[in-house]
Write a protein that holds these residues in place. Sequence first.
Motif, mmCIF file in Angstrom:
data_model
loop_
_atom_site.group_PDB
_atom_site.id
_atom_site.type_symbol
_atom_site.label_atom_id
_atom_site.label_comp_id
_atom_site.label_asym_id
_atom_site.label_seq_id
_atom_site.Cartn_x
_atom_site.Cartn_y
_atom_site.Cartn_z
ATOM 1 N N THR A 35 -7.881 45.387 104.781
ATOM 2 C CA THR A 35 -8.077 45.309 103.342
ATOM 3 C C THR A 35 -9.296 46.128 102.965
ATOM 4 O O THR A 35 -10.327 46.046 103.644
ATOM 5 C CB THR A 35 -8.285 43.848 102.917
ATOM 6 O OG1 THR A 35 -7.165 43.074 103.328
ATOM 7 C CG2 THR A 35 -8.466 43.744 101.414
ATOM 8 N N PRO A 36 -9.251 46.929 101.915
ATOM 9 C CA PRO A 36 -10.430 47.691 101.500
ATOM 10 C C PRO A 36 -11.612 46.754 101.247
ATOM 11 O O PRO A 36 -11.436 45.628 100.777
ATOM 12 C CB PRO A 36 -9.974 48.370 100.198
ATOM 13 C CG PRO A 36 -8.487 48.426 100.303
ATOM 14 C CD PRO A 36 -8.079 47.197 101.048
ATOM 15 N N TRP A 37 -12.830 47.226 101.556
ATOM 16 C CA TRP A 37 -13.999 46.376 101.412
ATOM 17 C C TRP A 37 -14.217 45.929 99.977
ATOM 18 O O TRP A 37 -14.748 44.830 99.732
ATOM 19 C CB TRP A 37 -15.241 47.082 101.925
ATOM 20 C CG TRP A 37 -16.479 46.240 101.786
ATOM 21 C CD1 TRP A 37 -17.553 46.449 100.985
ATOM 22 C CD2 TRP A 37 -16.755 45.018 102.493
ATOM 23 N NE1 TRP A 37 -18.484 45.450 101.117
ATOM 24 C CE2 TRP A 37 -18.006 44.559 102.048
ATOM 25 C CE3 TRP A 37 -16.050 44.276 103.448
ATOM 26 C CZ2 TRP A 37 -18.594 43.382 102.526
ATOM 27 C CZ3 TRP A 37 -16.630 43.098 103.929
ATOM 28 C CH2 TRP A 37 -17.876 42.667 103.468
ATOM 29 N N SER A 38 -13.828 46.741 99.019
ATOM 30 C CA SER A 38 -13.986 46.343 97.616
ATOM 31 C C SER A 38 -13.270 45.031 97.341
ATOM 32 O O SER A 38 -13.728 44.207 96.537
ATOM 33 C CB SER A 38 -13.464 47.436 96.674
ATOM 34 O OG SER A 38 -12.091 47.708 96.941
ATOM 35 N N GLU A 39 -12.157 44.808 98.032
ATOM 36 C CA GLU A 39 -11.418 43.556 97.886
ATOM 37 C C GLU A 39 -11.909 42.499 98.870
ATOM 38 O O GLU A 39 -12.123 41.336 98.503
ATOM 39 C CB GLU A 39 -9.922 43.799 98.096
ATOM 40 C CG GLU A 39 -9.300 44.762 97.102
ATOM 41 C CD GLU A 39 -7.835 45.039 97.409
ATOM 42 O OE1 GLU A 39 -7.198 44.204 98.076
ATOM 43 O OE2 GLU A 39 -7.336 46.097 96.993
#
Length: 238
Positions: A35-39
Amino acid sequence: MTTSTRVAAGLLTALVTSVGLTACSGDDGGSSQATPWSEAGAKAKELLDGTSGIEVSLSTDDDPGTDYLSAATGTIIADPPAFEGTVNGRVSGFEASSIDVVSVDGTLWIEAPVLGWTDEYQPEELCAPDPARLLDPASGVSSVLTGSTDVEAGESERGGTDNKEIFHTYAGTATGDSIRAILPCAEGDAFEATYRLDDDGYLRTARLTGTFFPDSEPVTYTIDVSEYDVEKDISAPR
């Protein structure tokens, strides 16, 4: 302030400096569709912000050449804010271990050697936050997660009981500003950061490396969040 009180107070300062977050190594579980770190970081912050309390421990194998915290364990409760734990380390050349610390109702208590429990020391005197407020959504440790930059996903790792859990790793930079929101006296402008999340998105470990204390060598702290949703009555020592 007596020498024994300074020892206990100095260790407490080091504790709140580094209860920011770690990454324990585990068997390589292979790469994953991360999962992208932003999420992932936003979810980890949400879970930290929403917990009733956590059990944490930290340690370092480094010696920064100055007063420092070598190990600590404790419980942080979110509402009402409270902390209870023990710390080990060195202050003013004195080695100290198993120093008991309690913070409740806005007052910090330390069990100083010889003197017993005292509230003589308060966080603002040593440029440190109240450890009871490290779960504060606006100024606590969860803000370090979402304030981190250039965070990239790494490979998954196995760990936990019987090596049955899968953890997802992320590495990047924790900004000096986010660290100073916890510890105003932190020297570094950037801190190497590695975060490890479980399959449910909870932060379980983190490793932060940087210059935490004035006139000291960089230190790597490894911190484990072993339990969430902790409920515990913490009261001032009598």
